[in-house]
Motif scaffolding. Structure first.
Motif, PDB file in Angstrom:
ATOM      1  N   UNK A  76      -5.408  23.233   2.886  1.00 61.78           N
ATOM      2  CA  UNK A  76      -4.278  23.932   3.644  1.00 61.78           C
ATOM      3  C   UNK A  76      -3.565  24.731   2.779  1.00 61.78           C
ATOM      4  N   UNK A  77      -3.210  26.079   2.922  1.00 60.11           N
ATOM      5  CA  UNK A  77      -2.494  26.686   1.975  1.00 60.11           C
ATOM      6  C   UNK A  77      -1.385  27.339   2.755  1.00 60.11           C
ATOM      7  N   UNK A  78      -0.332  27.133   2.173  1.00 58.35           N
ATOM      8  CA  UNK A  78       0.979  27.633   2.852  1.00 58.35           C
ATOM      9  C   UNK A  78       1.587  28.906   2.105  1.00 58.35           C
ATOM     10  N   UNK A  79       1.521  29.910   2.550  1.00 58.46           N
ATOM     11  CA  UNK A  79       2.094  31.006   1.836  1.00 58.46           C
ATOM     12  C   UNK A  79       3.235  31.893   2.815  1.00 58.46           C
ATOM     13  N   UNK A  80       4.310  32.670   2.337  1.00 58.10           N
ATOM     14  CA  UNK A  80       5.003  33.496   3.142  1.00 58.10           C
ATOM     15  C   UNK A  80       4.460  34.674   3.600  1.00 58.10           C
ATOM     16  N   UNK A  81       4.617  34.920   4.951  1.00 58.76           N
ATOM     17  CA  UNK A  81       4.100  35.805   5.706  1.00 58.76           C
ATOM     18  C   UNK A  81       4.702  37.304   5.223  1.00 58.76           C
ATOM     19  N   UNK A  82       5.934  37.279   4.454  1.00 62.00           N
ATOM     20  CA  UNK A  82       6.469  38.403   4.043  1.00 62.00           C
ATOM     21  C   UNK A  82       5.769  38.932   2.870  1.00 62.00           C
ATOM     22  N   UNK A  83       4.812  38.075   2.195  1.00 62.01           N
ATOM     23  CA  UNK A  83       3.838  38.761   0.984  1.00 62.01           C
ATOM     24  C   UNK A  83       2.763  39.408   1.488  1.00 62.01           C
ATOM     25  N   UNK A  84       2.286  39.118   2.874  1.00 63.53           N
ATOM     26  CA  UNK A  84       1.263  39.852   3.489  1.00 63.53           C
ATOM     27  C   UNK A  84       1.908  41.278   3.784  1.00 63.53           C
ATOM     28  N   UNK A  85       3.030  41.541   4.098  1.00 67.63           N
ATOM     29  CA  UNK A  85       3.643  42.921   4.411  1.00 67.63           C
ATOM     30  C   UNK A  85       3.381  43.758   3.203  1.00 67.63           C
ATOM     31  N   UNK A  86       3.195  43.066   1.953  1.00 65.43           N
ATOM     32  CA  UNK A  86       2.934  44.123   0.773  1.00 65.43           C
ATOM     33  C   UNK A  86       1.583  44.509   0.395  1.00 65.43           C
ATOM     34  N   UNK A  87       0.585  43.944   1.262  1.00 64.18           N
ATOM     35  CA  UNK A  87      -0.859  44.246   0.986  1.00 64.18           C
ATOM     36  C   UNK A  87      -0.945  45.669   1.348  1.00 64.18           C
ATOM     37  N   UNK A  88      -0.372  46.485   2.177  1.00 59.77           N
ATOM     38  CA  UNK A  88      -0.529  48.173   2.596  1.00 59.77           C
ATOM     39  C   UNK A  88      -0.204  48.740   1.278  1.00 59.77           C
ATOM     40  N   UNK A  89       0.631  48.287   0.462  1.00 58.36           N
ATOM     41  CA  UNK A  89       1.191  49.001  -0.612  1.00 58.36           C
ATOM     42  C   UNK A  89      -0.030  49.170  -1.924  1.00 58.36           C
ATOM     43  N   UNK A  90      -1.268  48.456  -1.677  1.00 58.31           N
ATOM     44  CA  UNK A  90      -2.284  48.609  -2.441  1.00 58.31           C
ATOM     45  C   UNK A  90      -3.051  50.260  -2.060  1.00 58.31           C
ATOM     46  N   UNK A  91      -2.853  50.779  -0.965  1.00 62.40           N
ATOM     47  CA  UNK A  91      -3.189  52.045  -0.347  1.00 62.40           C
ATOM     48  C   UNK A  91      -2.203  52.973  -0.606  1.00 62.40           C
ATOM     49  N   UNK A  92      -0.945  52.531  -1.203  1.00 57.84           N
ATOM     50  CA  UNK A  92       0.114  53.738  -1.024  1.00 57.84           C
ATOM     51  C   UNK A  92       0.595  54.041  -2.744  1.00 57.84           C
ATOM     52  N   UNK A  93       0.585  55.320  -3.142  1.00 60.26           N
ATOM     53  CA  UNK A  93       1.047  55.389  -4.386  1.00 60.26           C
ATOM     54  C   UNK A  93       2.624  55.433  -3.969  1.00 60.26           C
ATOM     55  N   UNK A  94       3.442  55.490  -5.258  1.00 59.40           N
ATOM     56  CA  UNK A  94       5.034  55.661  -5.068  1.00 59.40           C
ATOM     57  C   UNK A  94       5.641  56.502  -4.360  1.00 59.40           C
ATOM     58  N   UNK A  95       5.250  57.781  -4.516  1.00 61.35           N
ATOM     59  CA  UNK A  95       5.946  58.718  -3.378  1.00 61.35           C
ATOM     60  C   UNK A  95       5.513  58.433  -1.945  1.00 61.35           C
ATOM     61  N   UNK A  96       4.409  58.028  -1.771  1.00 64.31           N
ATOM     62  CA  UNK A  96       4.063  57.730  -0.321  1.00 64.31           C
ATOM     63  C   UNK A  96       5.011  56.601   0.419  1.00 64.31           C
ATOM     64  N   UNK A  97       4.956  55.396  -0.535  1.00 59.59           N
ATOM     65  CA  UNK A  97       5.640  54.411  -0.226  1.00 59.59           C
ATOM     66  C   UNK A  97       7.271  54.743  -0.061  1.00 59.59           C
ATOM     67  N   UNK A  98       7.572  55.520  -0.901  1.00 55.11           N
ATOM     68  CA  UNK A  98       8.922  55.971  -0.735  1.00 55.11           C
ATOM     69  C   UNK A  98       9.320  56.498   0.811  1.00 55.11           C
TER      70      UNK A  98
END
Length: 458
Positions: free
Chosen positions: A131-153
């Motif tokens: 059973x693995x416990x991890x913050x859901x907020x960290x999942x909100x970062x996974x879309x960043x893998x498909x964004x460069x810095x200008x797109x994220x900004x």
């Protein structure tokens, strides 16, 4: 050598379908720590108590018992089960400390199999449950893998409206004073990054759940590291950047965050999960208002886009585990009267509808339930004139004992006008007292167990 032996053992267990990794996530205050504590507690008591009628292996007396085992991943902190139980079983019961980082706990479940293939190996079999416990907020970062810095900004500035814009004023003032073309100043970037982090914390405090980067509000072991000291800014994406400028340093830190933080989490943790439960507190955003409610829905949608859908064939389970079951659970069901539980499930289904469509297309098994991991109230009725209406009784967080009808939960997503006509005021309660030799009181933890691992105990 021990690590290699453990990996070989895990490989063999997977090949025999006797090992499953369940990930537990949810946004802050959804009840992850309480859920895992209760789930472990219920399983450890199965040999002496029958409190799980909706869990078929327990109901049919096929679950012999459970015991804790050393976890296989020695680089991940253990889940603080004992510490949580101390909090829950004290003279004044309190909720355990919330999730701040990844943690893990392993149980061995001994059971009597019904499948002929498993019976060949003996009258009992063992399921190793991680059973693995991890913050859901960290999942909100996974879309960043498909964004460069200008797109994220750009995505962050597009979101600056309404309450977010109000909360961002202090950060935006500091940002306006930054010369992006000047030579990099680590102290100035750290100051503005701290202001941006405070803005993200303020968003969460005011009921807004979509925050990026998620590690900024729950940094874990990275607290204070330069990799968490960047922020969105406005600039011409096509213009050349001096490699020693403030802008160049912000870009470099963003790229480092993508690689060393987000990708690392995906590789070492997320890609190894077999099953997932997403805990959702529907009541808190109802209290906070329309903007908070829709923001939580957007955050859940972002989270669900991150899952690697696909049924786990044997080869996939051995070499590339993929989530094949997802359970959504509306938590704190004991904070409303039992007649409102169906409405709570209906509302949750509405909130996750876009993700549900995606998962259904991929032939993923998805379920929605309402539950209370650790019961905080008792149910009954109160007289109102010549009528009896459902009510709940409990102790508020400031120690007051109250009996109240908490109100109706809407069956469907409310419109903005709904909050103008009537507000919500769902009260927070302390956990009910419990005894050390008895399992924790709960509502439908057994149903969650059945949906998550019932098929593995046959």
């Amino acid at each position: 050598m021990k690590n290699i032996q453990q990996e070989v053992n895990d490989f063999l267990h997977r090949s025999m379908d006797s090992h499953v990794r369940i990930a537990v996530t949810g946004l802050s205050r959804a009840g992850k720590t309480a859920f895992i504590t209760s789930l472990v507690n219920q399983l450890l008591h199965t040999s002496t108590h029958s409190q799980l009628p909706l869990f078929s292996a327990s109901r049919d007396k096929r679950l012999v018992g459970a015991k804790r085992e050393p976890q296989s991943n020695m680089m991940v902190p253990r889940f603080a089960y004992d510490e949580a139980m101390v909090q829950l079983q004290g003279e004044q019961p309190n909720w355990p400390e919330p999730t701040r980082d990844v943690s893990e706990i392993r149980l061995a479940l001994k059971y009597k199999p019904t499948k002929k293939t498993k019976k060949l190996f003996g009258s009992t079999a063992t399921l190793n449950l991680d059973i693995i416990d991890y913050p859901g907020e960290w999942l909100l970062d996974l879309p960043l893998l498909d964004m460069d810095f200008p797109t994220w900004c750009q995505s962050q500035f597009t979101a600056l409206k309404g309450l977010r814009l109000e909360l961002a004023k202090s950060w935006l003032e500091k940002l306006d004073a930054l010369d992006l073309t000047a030579e990099a100043s680590e102290s100035q970037l750290a100051e503005i990054a701290q202001s941006y982090t405070q803005y993200l914390h303020d968003c969460k405090e005011n009921g807004l759940h979509w925050v990026q980067p998620g590690r900024f509000v729950l940094p874990g072991e990275l607290e204070g590291a330069p990799v968490l000291q960047f922020f969105p800014c406005r600039f011409d994406a096509g213009a050349k950047t001096d490699k020693h400028s403030n802008l160049a340093m912000l870009k470099a830190r963003y790229q480092e965050y993508q690689t060393k933080v987000v990708k690392a989490f995906y590789k070492h943790h997320f890609s190894t999960f077999d099953r997932q439960i997403v805990l959702v507190d529907c009541l808190q955003p109802l209290n906070a208002g329309y903007e908070s409610f829709m923001d939580m829905r957007d955050a859940l949608d972002q989270i669900m886009h991150s899952f690697r859908y696909g049924r786990s064939s044997l080869l996939k389970r051995l070499f590339a585990p993929r989530i094949d079951k997802i359970l959504f659970a509306a938590t704190k069901a004991d904070h409303v009267s039992p007649d409102q539980h169906p409405n709570l499930v209906s509302l949750l289904q509405q909130m996750v509808h876009p993700a549900w469509q995606t998962a259904s297309f991929e032939n993923i098994e998805m379920s929605c339930i309402s539950m209370a991991s650790i019961q905080a109230t008792q149910t009954g009725f109160i007289a109102q004139g010549d009528k009896s209406i459902p009510a709940i009784q409990g102790t508020t967080m400031d120690g007051q004992s109250i009996t109240v009808y908490p109100g109706e939960v809407p069956r469907k997503l409310p419109s903005a006008a709904y909050w103008q006509q009537q507000g919500f005021e769902f009260t927070a309660f302390k956990p009910l007292p419990s005894h050390q030799d008895e399992p924790l009181p709960h509502i439908r933890i057994d149903k969650a167990l059945e949906l998550l691992i019932g098929d593995k105990l046959k």
